[in-house]
Design a protein around this motif. Structure first.
Motif, short mmCIF file in Angstrom:
data_model
loop_
_atom_site.label_atom_id
_atom_site.label_comp_id
_atom_site.label_asym_id
_atom_site.label_seq_id
_atom_site.Cartn_x
_atom_site.Cartn_y
_atom_site.Cartn_z
N LEU A 179 11.84 -1.69 2.46
CA LEU A 179 12.00 -2.30 3.77
C LEU A 179 10.65 -2.66 4.38
CD1 LEU A 179 14.88 -0.25 5.39
CD2 LEU A 179 14.89 -2.64 4.72
N ARG A 180 9.75 -1.74 4.23
CA ARG A 180 8.43 -1.99 4.81
C ARG A 180 7.78 -3.21 4.17
NH1 ARG A 180 5.76 -1.50 9.50
NH2 ARG A 180 3.52 -1.52 9.17
N TRP A 181 7.91 -3.26 2.88
CA TRP A 181 7.34 -4.38 2.17
C TRP A 181 8.04 -5.69 2.56
CZ3 TRP A 181 3.22 -5.83 -0.43
CH2 TRP A 181 3.29 -7.02 -1.19
N ALA A 182 9.31 -5.63 2.52
CA ALA A 182 10.08 -6.85 2.76
C ALA A 182 9.92 -7.34 4.19
CB ALA A 182 11.55 -6.60 2.45
N ASN A 183 9.85 -6.43 5.09
CA ASN A 183 9.85 -6.84 6.49
C ASN A 183 8.46 -7.01 7.09
OD1 ASN A 183 12.65 -6.88 6.57
ND2 ASN A 183 12.80 -4.77 7.29
N ALA A 197 9.84 4.51 -7.44
CA ALA A 197 8.69 4.96 -8.23
C ALA A 197 7.41 4.95 -7.41
CB ALA A 197 8.53 4.07 -9.46
N VAL A 198 7.49 4.36 -6.24
CA VAL A 198 6.29 4.27 -5.41
C VAL A 198 5.76 5.65 -5.10
CG1 VAL A 198 5.41 3.54 -3.18
CG2 VAL A 198 7.00 2.08 -4.42
N GLN A 199 6.66 6.49 -4.77
CA GLN A 199 6.23 7.84 -4.41
C GLN A 199 5.52 8.52 -5.58
OE1 GLN A 199 9.41 10.52 -3.64
NE2 GLN A 199 8.11 12.13 -2.77
N LYS A 200 6.06 8.31 -6.74
CA LYS A 200 5.46 8.96 -7.90
C LYS A 200 4.08 8.40 -8.21
CE LYS A 200 10.01 9.65 -10.04
NZ LYS A 200 10.89 9.25 -11.16
N HIS A 201 4.01 7.10 -8.19
CA HIS A 201 2.78 6.46 -8.64
C HIS A 201 1.69 6.41 -7.58
CE1 HIS A 201 5.71 4.82 -11.65
NE2 HIS A 201 4.70 5.16 -12.46
N SER A 202 2.10 6.35 -6.36
CA SER A 202 1.10 6.18 -5.32
C SER A 202 0.92 7.41 -4.46
CB SER A 202 1.47 4.99 -4.43
OG SER A 202 2.64 5.29 -3.70
N GLY A 203 1.83 8.30 -4.57
CA GLY A 203 1.74 9.48 -3.73
C GLY A 203 2.21 9.23 -2.31
N LEU A 204 2.69 8.04 -2.11
CA LEU A 204 3.20 7.71 -0.77
C LEU A 204 4.44 8.54 -0.48
CD1 LEU A 204 2.55 5.81 1.57
CD2 LEU A 204 4.07 4.13 0.53
N SER A 205 4.42 9.18 0.65
CA SER A 205 5.53 10.07 0.98
C SER A 205 6.63 9.32 1.69
CB SER A 205 5.02 11.22 1.84
OG SER A 205 4.04 11.93 1.15
N ARG A 206 7.04 8.31 1.06
CA ARG A 206 8.14 7.51 1.62
C ARG A 206 9.18 7.31 0.53
NH1 ARG A 206 8.21 6.27 7.26
NH2 ARG A 206 6.06 6.25 7.98
N ILE A 263 0.78 -1.65 -0.36
CA ILE A 263 0.29 -2.95 -0.81
C ILE A 263 -0.40 -2.82 -2.17
CG2 ILE A 263 -1.39 -4.76 -0.32
CD1 ILE A 263 -0.77 -4.29 2.68
N GLU A 264 -1.19 -1.83 -2.26
CA GLU A 264 -1.88 -1.61 -3.53
C GLU A 264 -0.90 -1.37 -4.66
OE1 GLU A 264 -5.10 -1.82 -4.53
OE2 GLU A 264 -5.23 -2.84 -2.58
N TYR A 265 0.09 -0.63 -4.33
CA TYR A 265 1.08 -0.33 -5.36
C TYR A 265 1.77 -1.62 -5.81
CZ TYR A 265 5.35 1.20 -7.59
OH TYR A 265 6.36 1.37 -8.49
N VAL A 266 2.15 -2.41 -4.86
CA VAL A 266 2.85 -3.64 -5.21
C VAL A 266 1.94 -4.57 -6.00
CG1 VAL A 266 3.99 -5.69 -4.30
CG2 VAL A 266 4.43 -3.46 -3.27
N LYS A 267 0.70 -4.57 -5.62
CA LYS A 267 -0.25 -5.41 -6.37
C LYS A 267 -0.31 -4.98 -7.83
CE LYS A 267 -3.42 -6.77 -2.63
NZ LYS A 267 -4.77 -6.53 -2.04
N LYS A 268 -0.27 -3.72 -8.00
CA LYS A 268 -0.38 -3.19 -9.36
C LYS A 268 0.93 -3.32 -10.14
CE LYS A 268 -4.08 0.22 -8.77
NZ LYS A 268 -4.41 1.67 -8.80
N HIS A 269 1.98 -2.96 -9.49
CA HIS A 269 3.24 -2.83 -10.21
C HIS A 269 4.26 -3.89 -9.86
CE1 HIS A 269 1.36 1.23 -10.09
NE2 HIS A 269 1.79 1.29 -11.35
N GLY A 270 3.96 -4.63 -8.86
CA GLY A 270 4.92 -5.63 -8.46
C GLY A 270 6.03 -5.04 -7.62
N GLU A 271 6.87 -5.92 -7.14
CA GLU A 271 7.98 -5.46 -6.33
C GLU A 271 9.05 -4.83 -7.20
OE1 GLU A 271 9.43 -8.19 -3.37
OE2 GLU A 271 7.60 -9.39 -3.50
N GLY A 272 9.83 -4.04 -6.57
CA GLY A 272 10.91 -3.40 -7.29
C GLY A 272 10.57 -1.98 -7.69
N ASN A 273 11.56 -1.33 -8.18
CA ASN A 273 11.39 0.05 -8.59
C ASN A 273 10.75 0.88 -7.48
OD1 ASN A 273 11.70 2.15 -10.31
ND2 ASN A 273 9.91 1.70 -11.57
N TRP A 274 11.29 0.74 -6.34
CA TRP A 274 10.67 1.32 -5.16
C TRP A 274 10.65 2.84 -5.18
CZ3 TRP A 274 7.85 -2.00 -2.78
CH2 TRP A 274 8.21 -3.36 -2.74
#
Length: 553
Positions: A79-83, A63-72, A50-61
DNA sequence: AACGGTACCAACCGCGCGTGC
DNA sequence: CGCACGCGCGGTTGGTACCGT
């Protein structure tokens, strides 16, 4: 959601979330690099996302791992976001209104969950899909039809409106159209206005009603009704109910043939059909009859290339253009005939509906099955002069009603022999309106047509002679209620009340008294003798031009 | 209480498409 | 043109709760 596993849904952190045990075993717990975590999401992960999306918006998923360290993986994040995480998501059970919408949308679109979701704010495709699959199961268990009759009717109306509003082949160079051995070239084949004859009419109904009835049952999980591993007979019995018995019980198409109603109906019409006592043939016929409507066995599952093209048309599965092969206009391909069990195995690949043919909709296994079948068909060999040798082009069958199919490979086609020991042409005759005349091979003209050598295109009216009409009445294919309806229409249109009575009787036999009686309560324009198949053929002209399906937002 | 079957749903998988390089 | 990547879609899997025996 009933479960609240590891707090991912109730936002209650747990130790499991922190050290999720659900890390992909293959990753060895290493969630860095290319080894990403799988399994249920933790609230921690949700927050990160959620934090990541708030910062960067949707898309470029990714990149989530890189920017947030999320291991997904990005896909998982999306999918998690959308669903689950995106705002305005509705949670909880579907409302009655939503359910109603879903039903209609499905009747209109088929398994286009994402598109359906677009009509249901706050709902996700996954939610809708799960709901629908659950619904299928429930209704199947309960022996209820997948769609309410009115939905079938509306779908038909929708379709009919599209048909009448769209192009039609009446007045066109029919021959040219038939010559076009390309699905792309197949226009919206329409039989304008009321049917000129029963045969021209017949395809219209099954492609809607039976298609709808089957469609939902044909979703991935229930594609072909039952897992391929299930015993055939068992599957028959557990297949989606398509008929209601007199006592309200629901009968599958196979029930129809387990009792005598089938024969009774046929006999009531003096059908020349032997109604093959041979079980295999019977099955073939019964399958064929429903295969004839194609939807029943095809639903969404099939693998074929041309589907892609048609899919691009964004045509809902129940908005099949006339090229949609959820109808008798459907070309019959080898898979249909070569399947040991056409009802179970890979369905024919001729579905042109947007989602009827999509390779994506077909399981890989199905695709392989079909491929193997195709390869196994010598006539299908690339070296063969025509790659469609083992099939019939849409136009072929489209025009088969008047037995003036364009030049086709019917000759080749008739040579194939089904596992039932029937020539494919025989099966074809059993699976197409041709058989409805009961004279597919008794009629020299028809025989000639099927010889494939000198096929002439004739105007429909030329073909539908009174004699032919009579033949149709006598030989109407009783495996197909719509055929009965067609006959009904014929009878009424020509003022043959007796025939109509017989028709009603036949339907009563076929559908049961209760069901038949129910039809009498349907509003004007709806069959007085049936509902499962949409409308009364004799009400063709009375069909309101209202496209109820368009009410859907 | 234990067990097995079923229902339900989140998450995953595989595929295809579009786009940019 | 071919490739990689991102994305979306439909279908499938796996886990949990519920229910009946």
């Amino acid at each position: 959601m009933r479960r609240t596993k590891n707090g991912s849904e109730d936002n209650i952190p747990s130790s499991d979330e922190i050290l999720s045990p659900l890390v992909d075993e293959d990753s060895g717990g290493n969630v860095s690099g290319g080894c990403l975590k799988k399994g249920p999401w933790t609230s921690n992960e949700d927050e990160i996302l959620i934090e990541y999306v708030k910062k960067h918006g949707e898309g470029n998923w990714n990149a989530v791992q890189k920017h947030s360290g999320l291991s997904r993986c990005g896909k998982s994040c999306r999918l998690r976001w959308a669903n689950h995480l995106r705002p305005n998501l509705k949670k909880g059970a579907f409302t009655a209104e939503e359910e109603h919408t879903i039903i209609h949308l499905h009747a209109k679109m088929g398994n286009k969950w994402a598109r359906m979701a677009a009509h249901l704010p706050g709902r996700t495709d996954n939610e809708i899909k799960n709901y629908w699959n659950t619904r299928i199961k429930r209704r199947q268990r309960a022996g209820l039809p997948l769609y309410p009759p009115e939905v079938s009717l509306r779908a038909w109306q929708h379709r009919h409106n599209q048909d009448t509003g769209g192009s039609n082949i009446v007045g066109k160079d029919h021959h040219d159209l038939l010559q076009a051995n390309s699905y792309d070239a197949i226009p919206d084949v329409k039989f304008q206005g009321k049917p000129h004859n029963a045969l021209s009419y017949m395809p219209q109904l099954p492609e809607i009603s039976s298609c709808m009835l089957k469609r939902g049952l044909d979703s991935s999980q229930y594609g072909n009704f039952m897992p391929s591993t299930m015993h055939r007979q068992k599957r028959y019995r557990e297949s989606a109910p398509l008929f209601s018995g007199p006592d309200g019980s629901v009968k599958t198409p196979f029930h129809q043939f387990e009792d005598n109603s089938y024969d009774q109906v046929a006999q009531s019409y003096g059908s020349p059909f032997p109604l093959d006592p041979n079980a295999a043939t019977k099955n073939a016929m019964s399958f064929g009859s429903f295969e004839g409507s194609h939807s029943l066995t095809n639903g969404n599952s099939s693998a074929s290339q041309h589907s892609k093209e048609t899919e691009k048309l964004e045509l809902p599965s129940l908005q099949y253009p006339e090229t949609d092969l959820c109808s008798w206009e459907t070309p019959i391909q080898p898979a249909m005939f070569e399947s040991v069990d056409p009802f179970i195995q890979s369905p024919p690949t001729f579905m042109l509906g947007s989602d009827c043919l999509s390779p994506r909709n077909s399981g890989l296994l199905e695709a392989l099955i079909y491929e193997s079948k195709t390869i196994g068909c010598p006539k299908n060999h690339p070296s063969h002069k025509n790659s469609n040798s083992c099939s019939i082009t849409p136009g072929d069958v489209t025009d088969s009603y008047n037995m003036t199919a364009g030049k086709t490979e019917i000759d080749d086609y008739t040579e194939a022999v089904s596992p039932f020991g029937h020539s494919t042409s025989t099966l074809f005759s059993e699976c197409t309106p041709i058989s409805a005349t009961g004279s597919s091979y008794e009629d020299p003209a028809l025989t000639e047509a099927f010889s494939g050598s000198n096929v002439k295109s004739e105007p429909l009216d030329h073909v539908w002679t009174p004699d032919r009409e009579k033949e149709a009445k006598n030989g109407v294919e009783f495996t197909r209620p719509d055929a009965l309806l067609a006959s009904d229409w014929q009878g009424q249109s020509s003022g043959i009340e007796k025939e109509t009575t017989s028709m009603t009787d036949a339907l009563t036999l076929l559908l049961g008294d209760d069901l038949a009686a129910d039809y009498k309560h349907l509003p004007s324009g709806i069959s007085t003798t049936h509902s499962g198949w949409g409308l009364d053929s004799c009400s063709w002209n009375n069909m309101p031009p209202v496209c109820q399906m368009s009410d859907i937002p």
